[in-house]
Enzyme design. Structure first.
Site, PDB file in Angstrom:
ATOM      1  CE  LYS A  32      50.171  41.530  43.717  1.00  0.00           C
ATOM      2  NZ  LYS A  32      51.468  42.223  43.519  1.00  0.00           N
ATOM      3  CD  GLU A  68      39.485  42.413  51.703  1.00  0.00           C
ATOM      4  OE1 GLU A  68      40.703  42.199  51.819  1.00  0.00           O
ATOM      5  OE2 GLU A  68      39.031  43.318  50.988  1.00  0.00           O
ATOM      6  CG  ASP A  69      44.012  42.942  53.286  1.00  0.00           C
ATOM      7  OD1 ASP A  69      42.821  43.293  53.115  1.00  0.00           O
ATOM      8  OD2 ASP A  69      44.934  43.310  52.536  1.00  0.00           O
ATOM      9  CG  ASP A  73      40.474  51.914  55.077  1.00  0.00           C
ATOM     10  OD1 ASP A  73      40.408  52.416  56.203  1.00  0.00           O
ATOM     11  OD2 ASP A  73      41.022  52.491  54.117  1.00  0.00           O
ATOM     12  CE  LYS A 113      43.343  51.290  58.416  1.00  0.00           C
ATOM     13  NZ  LYS A 113      43.922  52.165  57.393  1.00  0.00           N
ATOM     14  CG  PHE A 168      48.587  52.924  55.223  1.00  0.00           C
ATOM     15  CD1 PHE A 168      47.458  52.771  54.428  1.00  0.00           C
ATOM     16  CD2 PHE A 168      49.759  52.296  54.841  1.00  0.00           C
ATOM     17  CE1 PHE A 168      47.510  52.006  53.264  1.00  0.00           C
ATOM     18  CE2 PHE A 168      49.821  51.532  53.678  1.00  0.00           C
ATOM     19  CZ  PHE A 168      48.701  51.394  52.896  1.00  0.00           C
ATOM     20  NE  ARG A 207      51.988  42.506  48.428  1.00  0.00           N
ATOM     21  CZ  ARG A 207      50.812  43.121  48.374  1.00  0.00           C
ATOM     22  NH1 ARG A 207      49.971  42.996  49.367  1.00  0.00           N
ATOM     23  NH2 ARG A 207      50.471  43.860  47.344  1.00  0.00           N
TER      24      ARG A 207
HETATM   25  P1  5GP Z   1      38.238  49.408  51.674  1.00  0.00           P
HETATM   26  O1  5GP Z   1      37.558  49.159  50.355  1.00  0.00           O
HETATM   27  O2  5GP Z   1      37.567  48.728  52.833  1.00  0.00           O
HETATM   28  O3  5GP Z   1      38.438  50.869  51.915  1.00  0.00           O
HETATM   29  O4  5GP Z   1      39.711  48.914  51.552  1.00  0.00           O
HETATM   30  C1  5GP Z   1      40.071  47.629  51.464  1.00  0.00           C
HETATM   31  C2  5GP Z   1      41.473  47.496  50.916  1.00  0.00           C
HETATM   32  O5  5GP Z   1      42.259  48.693  51.024  1.00  0.00           O
HETATM   33  C3  5GP Z   1      42.194  46.444  51.727  1.00  0.00           C
HETATM   34  O6  5GP Z   1      41.918  45.157  51.244  1.00  0.00           O
HETATM   35  C4  5GP Z   1      43.642  46.869  51.559  1.00  0.00           C
HETATM   36  O7  5GP Z   1      44.148  46.319  50.362  1.00  0.00           O
HETATM   37  C5  5GP Z   1      43.587  48.385  51.423  1.00  0.00           C
HETATM   38  N1  5GP Z   1      43.856  49.015  52.729  1.00  0.00           N
HETATM   39  C6  5GP Z   1      42.997  49.678  53.520  1.00  0.00           C
HETATM   40  N2  5GP Z   1      43.594  50.110  54.646  1.00  0.00           N
HETATM   41  C7  5GP Z   1      44.877  49.716  54.570  1.00  0.00           C
HETATM   42  C8  5GP Z   1      45.999  49.853  55.450  1.00  0.00           C
HETATM   43  O8  5GP Z   1      45.987  50.427  56.547  1.00  0.00           O
HETATM   44  N3  5GP Z   1      47.172  49.282  55.006  1.00  0.00           N
HETATM   45  C9  5GP Z   1      47.284  48.638  53.813  1.00  0.00           C
HETATM   46  N4  5GP Z   1      48.471  48.143  53.503  1.00  0.00           N
HETATM   47  N5  5GP Z   1      46.240  48.492  52.979  1.00  0.00           N
HETATM   48  C10 5GP Z   1      45.053  49.017  53.344  1.00  0.00           C
END
Ligand code: 5GP
Length: 175
Positions: A41, A98-99, A102, A130, A151, A164
């Site tokens: 979302k 993508e938002d 990470d 990040k 975070f 959100r």
């Molecule tokens: P990844 O698979 O790259 O580790 O993580 C991707 C997902 O983890 C993002 O789409 C998001 O939903 C969640 N996520 C990662 N870092 C953060 C953060 O700092 N804040 C929030 N709210 N969600 C995060």
């Protein structure tokens, strides 16, 4: 324990950068048809602003629901599709919206999944990255901001479904 929100990126900073990203995408795709795949979302607000910043008449928007299993604020990289795309993407130029990237595990998984569906191309547009936490290398073709390892919430991003609706990106501090 009290919670305090500290602004990391203001509404104005985000709006200006999203406008630039939209212009860059429009310039690179020119008259080609493009499919924006919005990863739910967390990306819904970013995608709503981004698609309006892409000055092309031929943008199609589709949504992908994902749930990544993990503990607390950490993803395991095991991604479950909770809502699939409404149409095939074979032969299409796709941009995954993508938002935040990470660890990179979610995007890496989605890239693998999408390649099996034979799109013409797949690129990634992420508002935030990040790099300090990267566990796999992913190429982010269109990136809003590189941020430090905190975070973040707001502008679509949640913490346990809260925040959100914040119009900016912030960090929750507890004291
Ligand atoms: P990844 O698979 O790259 O580790 O993580 C991707 C997902 O983890 C993002 O789409 C998001 O939903 C969640 N996520 C990662 N870092 C953060 C953060 O700092 N804040 C929030 N709210 N969600 C995060």
């Amino acid at each position: 324990m009290s919670e305090r929100l500290v602004t990391m990126l203001s509404q104005e900073q985000i709006a200006a950068r999203v406008k630039e990203l939209g212009a860059q995408i429009a310039a690179e795709y020119k008259d080609r048809h493009v499919v924006l795949v919005v990863v739910l979302k967390g990306s819904f607000i970013f995608a709503a602003d981004l698609c309006r910043a892409i000055d092309m008449t031929t943008v199609r928007v589709d949504f992908l629901g994902v749930r990544s299993y993990g503990e607390g604020t950490e993803t395991s990289g095991v991604v479950q599709i909770t809502q699939d795309l409404s149409k095939p993407i074979a032969g299409e130029d796709v941009i995954i919206v993508e938002d935040i990237v990470d660890t990179g595990l979610t995007i890496a998984h989605l890239m693998d999944l999408f390649r099996t569906r034979q799109p013409r191309s797949v690129k990634v547009c992420a508002l935030l990255h990040k790099p300090a936490r990267a566990r796999v290398e992913v190429k982010v073709d269109y990136l809003g901001f590189t941020i430090e390892d905190k975070f973040v919430v707001g502008y679509g991003l949640d913490f346990a479904e809260r925040y959100r609706n914040l119009p900016y990106i912030g960090v929750v501090e507890r004291s």
